[in-house]
Design an enzyme around this catalytic site. Structure first.
Site, mmCIF file in Angstrom:
data_model
loop_
_atom_site.group_PDB
_atom_site.id
_atom_site.type_symbol
_atom_site.label_atom_id
_atom_site.label_comp_id
_atom_site.label_asym_id
_atom_site.label_seq_id
_atom_site.Cartn_x
_atom_site.Cartn_y
_atom_site.Cartn_z
ATOM 1 N N LYS A 1 -14.299 17.310 11.106
ATOM 2 C CA LYS A 1 -15.160 17.172 12.288
ATOM 3 C C LYS A 1 -15.480 18.546 12.841
ATOM 4 O O LYS A 1 -14.657 19.162 13.486
ATOM 5 C CB LYS A 1 -14.476 16.298 13.335
ATOM 6 C CG LYS A 1 -14.396 14.862 12.868
ATOM 7 C CD LYS A 1 -13.166 14.134 13.356
ATOM 8 C CE LYS A 1 -12.841 12.971 12.447
ATOM 9 N NZ LYS A 1 -11.643 13.137 11.650
ATOM 10 N N GLU B 1 -5.735 -3.672 -1.154
ATOM 11 C CA GLU B 1 -6.121 -4.866 -0.392
ATOM 12 C C GLU B 1 -7.254 -5.646 -1.055
ATOM 13 O O GLU B 1 -7.547 -6.767 -0.662
ATOM 14 C CB GLU B 1 -6.590 -4.461 1.021
ATOM 15 C CG GLU B 1 -5.521 -3.913 1.939
ATOM 16 C CD GLU B 1 -5.285 -2.412 1.775
ATOM 17 O OE1 GLU B 1 -5.597 -1.863 0.703
ATOM 18 O OE2 GLU B 1 -4.781 -1.797 2.726
ATOM 19 N N TRP C 1 -20.053 15.769 11.131
ATOM 20 C CA TRP C 1 -19.035 15.510 10.136
ATOM 21 C C TRP C 1 -19.376 16.171 8.806
ATOM 22 O O TRP C 1 -20.520 16.140 8.361
ATOM 23 C CB TRP C 1 -18.889 13.997 9.915
ATOM 24 C CG TRP C 1 -18.209 13.341 11.073
ATOM 25 C CD1 TRP C 1 -17.794 13.943 12.220
ATOM 26 C CD2 TRP C 1 -17.870 11.968 11.184
ATOM 27 N NE1 TRP C 1 -17.209 13.019 13.043
ATOM 28 C CE2 TRP C 1 -17.239 11.798 12.432
ATOM 29 C CE3 TRP C 1 -18.019 10.863 10.361
ATOM 30 C CZ2 TRP C 1 -16.773 10.570 12.874
ATOM 31 C CZ3 TRP C 1 -17.549 9.634 10.796
ATOM 32 C CH2 TRP C 1 -16.933 9.488 12.044
ATOM 33 N N THR D 1 0.877 -1.180 0.000
ATOM 34 C CA THR D 1 0.000 0.000 0.000
ATOM 35 C C THR D 1 0.906 1.219 0.000
ATOM 36 O O THR D 1 2.055 1.140 0.461
ATOM 37 C CB THR D 1 -0.887 0.048 1.243
ATOM 38 O OG1 THR D 1 -0.029 0.146 2.370
ATOM 39 C CG2 THR D 1 -1.746 -1.189 1.368
#
Ligand code: ADP
Length: 541
Positions: free
Chosen positions: A437, A327, A442, A183
């Site tokens: 936030k 992944e 959010w 990754t």
């Protein structure tokens, strides 16, 4: 009672055998400095065999890691098959990783040989002293070139020359490792994902599904997505399996060269991150290309702005959004209109296409409330972490015990926050770490970015959360104007554009104009860099 079917291993050898037996005359084209390089699957196959023989002679054994450090080219395509088909593991190194990360992953994977494109030698040679496991460098280029401090080294063509043009592939367990990719490590050290033959095979099959990318023999595939990242989204595996012509961009990825290549090779299917297509769309206002062969473009890696989907459609180009991760091999969901969407307005259809879509057959998903751990309802409002599982989803990282929680209960925790509509169509709200936030609520940076990139004078936009004494964080919009509008767009223009489109408290507290959005090694917006530049930014009160 057991089924009575053959236990036939799903391996890349099968894809290779199909390509050379059934489609020997199909072309493989690579863009170069001069005339494109072209040959057929038949020639490719002979060279793959020669390469496998050369690797064996160099001492490579089943399970050994053999690395590549290169662009999308025919030689890289040869490596994509010779290494796994002989039982070794193809480790694609990301050519844009920071040096410390590269040294880390070469050592963790214990790569034995590195194949490197000649123009990338200067970068790798600085690191070579830190690669104790590497016994040989094979340089891919048109000699003469400088091999620098890479020792011992051999030229690719010399390496494979005089080797037999056949190889008796070993019988492989379908669960044996075929490839690995790290990754890009936005936080902490990169993590190794190890793909099996079975996962690569099944993932490539999914590229042929009608409601997926729908690849087939008639396609001319242009993978702009790098072969050094997430299997070039599996499209090079699919190309051999289905016998499609494949076109490689080499190291030339500017919009003009890409446009000309798509035109001249009659490309039907291309794949790349939004940045590539934003560049091409901008060029289309000035240049004309004949894209009459083009069927669709698959785009992902980061959210595809609705304005990009609409803009390309105006030029007759269909862009299909897909979502996935290193992944997940990476294809996990794809955004296609369902039959009942076809009666809806154009605007609504664009809105649906701007979502991340439906999981492809084979992949299962759930969205889980981060605090309670409960699955959220499919009401398009309740959000939570997107989790997935399936035969081409990683169940662990290589040599990593610290991240076990990421794979708890048989699900991969993606770190992406999503809502789901009543049809099960996913929309990513943000990455957990990128949500702004504000006062306990959010704000989706992705949604703001999508809207901003719909402004006619804006090329790219990135939104980050800036610390705020009262609200904890507030959004800051970093905006890149289109070249022709530099200095001609103001903060008020931007905010006026957003005002009717978002809740008042979502409105960014400030807008800064920048020359370019910093990009990660795989072309995504690098919010980390912007955060470090603007971390202490003082928002207007
Ligand atoms: P890295 O995690 O190192 O950036 P990956 O390529 O594995 O590298 O990134 C996967 C992530 O990219 C996903 O978890 C998601 O956040 C983002 N992503 C991929 N495709 C999309 C998409 N279509 N829309 C929004 N985000 C996407």
């Amino acid at each position: 009672m057991q089924g009575l079917m053959m236990d036939f291993p799903l391996t890349l050898q099968h894809a290779f055998n199909r390509a050379i037996r059934l489609y020997p005359r199909k072309e493989i084209v690579t863009q170069t400095d001069g005339e494109p390089h072209r040959y057929t699957y038949s020639t490719w196959g002979k060279r793959v065999y020669q390469l496998a023989n050369a690797l064996k002679q160099a001492g490579v054994q089943e399970g050994d890691r053999v690395a590549t450090f290169g662009w999308n080219t025919y030689r890289h395509f040869e490596l994509y098959y010779a290494i796994p088909c002989m039982g070794a593991v193809l480790h694609t190194l990301n050519i844009r990783l920071f040096s410390e990360q590269l040294a880390y992953i070469v050592n963790e994977a214990e790569d034995t040989i590195i194949f490197v494109d000649a123009d990338l030698v200067p970068f790798l040679e600085q690191l070579a002293p830190q690669f104790p496991t590497v016994k040989l460098y094979v340089i891919m280029g048109e000699a003469p070139y400088a091999t620098g401090a890479l020792q011992p080294s051999v030229d690719y063509e010399t390496f494979i020359a005089d080797q037999p043009e056949s190889y008796d592939w070993p019988t492989l367990d379908e669960n044996a490792a075929a490839a690995m990719c790290y990754t890009s490590g936005t936080t902490g050290n990169p993590k190794g994902v190890v793909y099996s033959h079975r996962s690569a095979f099944l993932h490539a099959m999914a590229s042929g599904l009608a409601n997926g990318p729908a690849l087939g023999e008639q396609d001319v595939i242009l993978p702009i997505v790098p072969m050094f990242h997430a299997n070039a989204w599996g499209f090079v595996h699919a190309a051999a399996l289905f016998g499609s012509k494949v076109v490689f961009p080499g190291r030339f990825m500017d919009p003009m060269r890409i446009g000309r290549l798509m035109e001249s090779e009659r490309v039907t299917f291309a794949a790349g991150v939004p940045t590539i297509w934003i560049g091409l769309l901008n060029l289309l206002s000035k240049e004309h290309f004949d894209f009459s062969a083009l069927r669709s473009i698959v785009c992902g890696g980061s959210a595809v702005p609705q304005a990009l989907i609409e803009g390309l459609q105006q030029h007759g180009i269909t862009i299909i959004q897909a979502w996935g991760m290193t992944e997940t091999s990476p294809l996990a969901s794809i955004s296609q209109l369902r039959s009942h969407h076809l009666d809806q307005s154009q605007e609504e259809q664009f809105r649906i296409r701007a979502r991340q879509g439906t999981v492809v057959p084979g992949v299962e998903f759930r969205v889980v409330n981060i605090e309670t751990g409960q699955e959220v309802p499919w009401d398009d409002e309740s959000y939570g972490e997107l989790q997935v599982r399936g035969p081409w989803v990683a169940r662990a990282y290589y040599k990593d015990s610290e991240s076990a929680a990421k794979f708890a209960d048989g699900w991969l925790r993606t770190g992406d926050v999503a809502v789901v509509d009543h049809d099960g169509i996913i929309q990513l709200v943000d990455r957990t770490k990128d949500l702004v936030k504000s006062g306990g609520e959010w704000i989706s940076s992705v949604e703001l970015e999508n809207l901003l990139m719909g402004h006619p004078k804006v090329l790219e936009a990135c939104v980050i959360g800036i610390p705020h004494p009262k609200w904890s964080e507030r959004p800051l919009a970093c905006v890149v104007p289109k070249p022709e509008y530099v200095d001609q767009v103001t903060k008020e223009d931007i905010l006026d554009y957003l005002r009717p489109r978002v809740a008042k408290w979502w409105l960014p507290d400030d807008v800064v104009f920048i020359d370019a959005v910093p990009k990660t090694s795989v072309g995504k917006f690098d919010k980390k860099v912007l955060r470090s530049q603007y971390g202490m930014y003082s928002l207007p009160s």
